[in-house]
Design an enzyme around this catalytic site. Structure first.
Site, PDB file in Angstrom:
ATOM      1  N   TYR A   1       0.840  -1.208   0.000  1.00 60.77           N
ATOM      2  CA  TYR A   1       0.000   0.000   0.000  1.00 60.77           C
ATOM      3  C   TYR A   1       0.870   1.253   0.000  1.00 60.77           C
ATOM      4  O   TYR A   1       0.586   2.235  -0.686  1.00 60.77           O
ATOM      5  CB  TYR A   1      -0.945   0.009   1.212  1.00 60.77           C
ATOM      6  CG  TYR A   1      -1.954   1.123   1.129  1.00 60.77           C
ATOM      7  CD1 TYR A   1      -3.184   0.920   0.503  1.00 60.77           C
ATOM      8  CD2 TYR A   1      -1.673   2.393   1.637  1.00 60.77           C
ATOM      9  CE1 TYR A   1      -4.101   1.941   0.391  1.00 60.77           C
ATOM     10  CE2 TYR A   1      -2.581   3.423   1.528  1.00 60.77           C
ATOM     11  CZ  TYR A   1      -3.804   3.200   0.909  1.00 60.77           C
ATOM     12  OH  TYR A   1      -4.709   4.211   0.788  1.00 60.77           O
TER      13      TYR A   1
ATOM     14  N   PHE B   1     -18.883  15.494 -26.254  1.00 61.79           N
ATOM     15  CA  PHE B   1     -18.543  14.632 -27.391  1.00 61.79           C
ATOM     16  C   PHE B   1     -18.508  13.148 -27.042  1.00 61.79           C
ATOM     17  O   PHE B   1     -18.727  12.301 -27.887  1.00 61.79           O
ATOM     18  CB  PHE B   1     -17.198  15.069 -28.001  1.00 61.79           C
ATOM     19  CG  PHE B   1     -16.053  15.031 -27.035  1.00 61.79           C
ATOM     20  CD1 PHE B   1     -15.826  16.082 -26.166  1.00 61.79           C
ATOM     21  CD2 PHE B   1     -15.199  13.944 -26.993  1.00 61.79           C
ATOM     22  CE1 PHE B   1     -14.776  16.057 -25.268  1.00 61.79           C
ATOM     23  CE2 PHE B   1     -14.136  13.906 -26.101  1.00 61.79           C
ATOM     24  CZ  PHE B   1     -13.931  14.962 -25.227  1.00 61.79           C
TER      25      PHE B   1
ATOM     26  N   ARG C   1     -13.299  16.146 -33.951  1.00 65.63           N
ATOM     27  CA  ARG C   1     -12.659  17.246 -33.229  1.00 65.63           C
ATOM     28  C   ARG C   1     -13.169  18.541 -33.845  1.00 65.63           C
ATOM     29  O   ARG C   1     -12.433  19.314 -34.449  1.00 65.63           O
ATOM     30  CB  ARG C   1     -11.133  17.175 -33.338  1.00 65.63           C
ATOM     31  CG  ARG C   1     -10.492  16.033 -32.605  1.00 65.63           C
ATOM     32  CD  ARG C   1     -10.283  16.287 -31.124  1.00 65.63           C
ATOM     33  NE  ARG C   1     -11.362  15.813 -30.278  1.00 65.63           N
ATOM     34  CZ  ARG C   1     -11.256  15.598 -28.971  1.00 65.63           C
ATOM     35  NH1 ARG C   1     -10.131  15.801 -28.338  1.00 65.63           N
ATOM     36  NH2 ARG C   1     -12.283  15.200 -28.271  1.00 65.63           N
TER      37      ARG C   1
ATOM     38  N   ASP D   1       1.792  20.907 -20.124  1.00 70.33           N
ATOM     39  CA  ASP D   1       1.103  19.634 -20.324  1.00 70.33           C
ATOM     40  C   ASP D   1       2.037  18.819 -21.216  1.00 70.33           C
ATOM     41  O   ASP D   1       2.117  19.041 -22.428  1.00 70.33           O
ATOM     42  CB  ASP D   1      -0.259  19.834 -21.001  1.00 70.33           C
ATOM     43  CG  ASP D   1      -0.983  18.512 -21.237  1.00 70.33           C
ATOM     44  OD1 ASP D   1      -0.312  17.456 -21.189  1.00 70.33           O
ATOM     45  OD2 ASP D   1      -2.202  18.520 -21.479  1.00 70.33           O
TER      46      ASP D   1
ATOM     47  N   LYS E   1       0.029   8.215 -23.361  1.00 68.87           N
ATOM     48  CA  LYS E   1       0.445   8.572 -24.721  1.00 68.87           C
ATOM     49  C   LYS E   1       1.945   8.280 -24.880  1.00 68.87           C
ATOM     50  O   LYS E   1       2.326   7.122 -24.972  1.00 68.87           O
ATOM     51  CB  LYS E   1       0.131  10.044 -25.003  1.00 68.87           C
ATOM     52  CG  LYS E   1      -1.351  10.315 -25.275  1.00 68.87           C
ATOM     53  CD  LYS E   1      -2.151  10.465 -24.034  1.00 68.87           C
ATOM     54  CE  LYS E   1      -3.545  10.979 -24.269  1.00 68.87           C
ATOM     55  NZ  LYS E   1      -4.348  10.961 -23.041  1.00 68.87           N
TER      56      LYS E   1
ATOM     57  N   PHE F   1      -6.967  21.770 -23.997  1.00 66.86           N
ATOM     58  CA  PHE F   1      -7.387  20.389 -24.124  1.00 66.86           C
ATOM     59  C   PHE F   1      -8.608  20.215 -23.231  1.00 66.86           C
ATOM     60  O   PHE F   1      -8.682  20.791 -22.152  1.00 66.86           O
ATOM     61  CB  PHE F   1      -6.290  19.372 -23.780  1.00 66.86           C
ATOM     62  CG  PHE F   1      -6.800  17.988 -24.074  1.00 66.86           C
ATOM     63  CD1 PHE F   1      -6.961  17.573 -25.382  1.00 66.86           C
ATOM     64  CD2 PHE F   1      -7.219  17.146 -23.059  1.00 66.86           C
ATOM     65  CE1 PHE F   1      -7.526  16.335 -25.676  1.00 66.86           C
ATOM     66  CE2 PHE F   1      -7.778  15.917 -23.338  1.00 66.86           C
ATOM     67  CZ  PHE F   1      -7.936  15.501 -24.661  1.00 66.86           C
ATOM     68  N   THR F   2      -9.552  19.407 -23.709  1.00 67.30           N
ATOM     69  CA  THR F   2     -10.868  19.302 -23.062  1.00 67.30           C
ATOM     70  C   THR F   2     -10.798  19.104 -21.544  1.00 67.30           C
ATOM     71  O   THR F   2     -11.389  19.875 -20.787  1.00 67.30           O
ATOM     72  CB  THR F   2     -11.663  18.145 -23.686  1.00 67.30           C
ATOM     73  OG1 THR F   2     -10.836  16.983 -23.700  1.00 67.30           O
ATOM     74  CG2 THR F   2     -12.070  18.471 -25.113  1.00 67.30           C
TER      75      THR F   2
HETATM   76  N1  F0G Z   1      -3.668  16.402 -21.998  1.00 70.45           N
HETATM   77  C1  F0G Z   1      -3.681  16.097 -23.308  1.00 70.45           C
HETATM   78  C2  F0G Z   1      -2.918  16.951 -24.255  1.00 70.45           C
HETATM   79  C3  F0G Z   1      -4.419  14.993 -23.759  1.00 70.45           C
HETATM   80  O1  F0G Z   1      -4.428  14.716 -25.059  1.00 70.45           O
HETATM   81  C4  F0G Z   1      -5.134  14.206 -22.819  1.00 70.45           C
HETATM   82  C5  F0G Z   1      -5.925  13.076 -23.250  1.00 70.45           C
HETATM   83  C6  F0G Z   1      -5.087  14.568 -21.473  1.00 70.45           C
HETATM   84  C7  F0G Z   1      -4.336  15.658 -21.098  1.00 70.45           C
HETATM   85  C8  F0G Z   1      -5.844  13.795 -20.426  1.00 70.45           C
HETATM   86  O2  F0G Z   1      -5.235  12.598 -20.164  1.00 70.45           O
HETATM   87  O3  F0G Z   1      -6.847  10.835 -20.929  1.00 70.45           O
HETATM   88  O4  F0G Z   1      -4.958  10.297 -19.395  1.00 70.45           O
HETATM   89  O5  F0G Z   1      -6.885  11.609 -18.583  1.00 70.45           O
HETATM   90  N2  F0G Z   1      -6.200  12.864 -24.446  1.00 70.45           N
HETATM   91  C9  F0G Z   1      -6.902  11.696 -24.968  1.00 70.45           C
HETATM   92  C10 F0G Z   1      -7.018  11.821 -26.443  1.00 70.45           C
HETATM   93  C11 F0G Z   1      -8.172  11.368 -24.286  1.00 70.45           C
HETATM   94  O6  F0G Z   1      -7.660  10.941 -27.040  1.00 70.45           O
HETATM   95  O7  F0G Z   1      -6.454  12.750 -27.031  1.00 70.45           O
HETATM   96  P1  F0G Z   1      -6.035  11.265 -19.740  1.00 70.45           P
END
Ligand code: F0G
Length: 458
Positions: free
Chosen positions: A74, A449, A386, A219, A262, A126-127
């Site tokens: 843990y 989306f 997108r 990021d 990624k 980013f979303t």
């Molecule tokens: N920042 C960027 C630039 C991203 O592309 C993503 C995720 C995140 C943060 C969030 O990370 O998914 O591990 O919580 N992008 C995915 C995509 C979902 O399909 O581009 P996460």
């Protein structure tokens, strides 16, 4: 001059996962059942999955071997110690907060740094990052260069920050007594098409951040791809290894948030890495509430080990050249056949420009959403919208991009797979007039989306 020799992938295949192409009729039925939203498709019905490069990488034998060495204690797992050491070596930050994925890191960072009404300058958005900034009470501000949202602009660093816009925002905030808790800079800006920033631009942003005493957080989800573009495109870096460039980029930042799903070649994982001990302490307190103890952050010990090993593998120059090369090759084939794409091609994906692909579909009928659905029905290839569905927030002006993302998972598909993708899209482009617009019949409040539903306009 002979033909250019294209190098094969710098790895061979040890384990395979069968895929199958279901019939055209079955695909048409499947996309209808999914409400014309590719997120709602069943993976079994997908032939080639280019929905995302997130969590879809193939791990190496070395990473799988590491999974067996998971220390599932843990607290104080030895895999976390290893991860910390690797992050300190590759990124150069002394403190690490593990999280279950990128948005976990964004959540903790936003909660730790943002107060109600604060402004946060970003190069586009980013979303999930933006959603967490706003949930923490912050106000997102765009300081990206204008080229970022021009799919036909061929600038090599469309991920740059417009330093004039940044300065103007800082001065306005000063005047109005608003706090800017940090500058947020994304590597290989996803929403612009995977477009990098340059070291030169980063240095200017850093100078401003220092002058006004505002921290800079990157990021770094696709930092390695950004570093590769710097190596290839920026003067003076051709002979510098990607690993060295990654370290150099980080030397200009106060910290990073990372979705390790990624660049870092794992199926799950993320982290924050930073220099400031006080901020680290705060984040460490928060992570316990939201993710898990500060030595596992919502992950198993084996996941931490796979992540540590993935981070070591991701900066290999041959690997990253092949990875980005695969994306570029797909883009080139489409472009040569006249299919409208965003150029230059980004690091993780080829983006189709739906406004030019299906000009007969007006924006209110969701051209990119309709095109993504049509690509699936045509070929079994899954892509992602997108455009206005993922790009519009409340009643504020929308950036205008209307793209479909063909995202290439790392170390998963071969040239033959991507040739099939190119052939199918070229065939669809020839009969594009038959693609119909959509009507939205349901949308959730945030990040619509993922779950929005559509009907075909007949
Ligand atoms: N920042 C960027 C630039 C991203 O592309 C993503 C995720 C995140 C943060 C969030 O990370 O998914 O591990 O919580 N992008 C995915 C995509 C979902 O399909 O581009 P996460």
């Amino acid at each position: 001059m002979g033909k250019k020799i294209i190098l094969p992938p710098p790895f061979k295949i040890k384990s395979i996962e069968p895929i199958r192409l279901i019939s055209h009729e079955a695909r048409k039925h499947a996309i209808q059942e999914a409400w014309f939203n590719t997120f709602e498709l069943q993976s079994e019905d997908v032939f080639i999955d280019l929905l995302t490069d997130s969590g879809t990488s193939a791990m190496s034998d070395n990473q799988w071997a590491g999974m067996m060495l998971g220390d599932e204690a843990y607290a104080g797992s030895k895999n976390f110690t290893h991860l910390k050491e690797v992050i300190a070596e590759v990124y150069g930050f002394p403190y690490t907060v593990p999280t279950h994925q990128g948005r976990g890191a964004e959540h903790i960072m936003s909660k730790a740094l943002i107060g109600k009404g604060d402004w946060i300058p970003n190069n586009l958005y980013f979303t999930t990052r933006r959603a967490h900034q706003e949930l923490a009470g912050g106000v997102w501000h765009d300081v990206s260069v204008a080229q970022a949202i021009d799919p036909r602009n061929s600038s090599l660093f469309k991920g740059n920050i417009d330093t004039k816009k940044l300065l103007a925002l800082i001065l306005k905030a000063k005047k109005e007594g608003v706090k800017i808790p940090y500058i947020s800079m994304e590597a290989c800006v996803n929403m612009a098409g995977g477009q990098p920033f340059s070291i030169k631009n980063l240095q200017s942003v850093r100078a401003i951040s220092k002058k006004y005493n505002i921290p800079l957080y990157i990021d770094a989800t696709r930092l390695v791809e950004n570093a590769y573009f710097i190596q290839q495109r920026e003067k003076g870096y051709r002979c510098t290894s990607v690993k060295k460039i990654v370290r150099k980029i980080c030397s200009f930042a106060d910290g990073v948030t990372v979705s390790a799903k990624k660049d870092a070649l794992v199926n799950i994982g993320g982290f924050i890495a930073l220099r400031d001990k006080k901020v680290f302490q705060k984040m460490r307190e928060l992570v316990v509430i939201w993710e898990g103890l500060h030595t596992y952050g919502g992950l198993a010990g084996r996941d931490l080990e796979a992540m540590a090993r993935g981070i070591q593998e991701m900066t290999d120059d041959d690997y990253i050249a092949h990875r980005v090369g695969q994306v570029e090759a797909l883009g080139e084939r489409l472009e040569k056949s006249g299919v409208p794409i965003v150029t230059p091609v980004g690091g993780h994906a080829v983006f189709l420009d739906a406004k030019r692909f299906v000009p007969h579909i007006p924006q209110k009928a969701f051209p990119a959403q309709a095109l993504a659905a049509a690509i699936y029905a045509e070929s079994g290839v899954r892509s992602m919208e997108r455009g206005i569905v993922s790009g519009q927030h409340g009643d504020e002006p929308y950036d205008g991009l209307e793209l479909v993302r063909l995202t290439i998972p790392r170390r998963v598909y071969t040239r033959e797979h991507l040739d099939y993708v190119a052939d199918s899209i070229i065939a669809l482009y020839k009969k594009r007039r038959a693609i119909r617009g959509l009507k939205m019949i349901y949308a959730p409040q945030t990040l619509r989306f993922f779950q929005a539903r559509f009907k075909e306009i007949l």
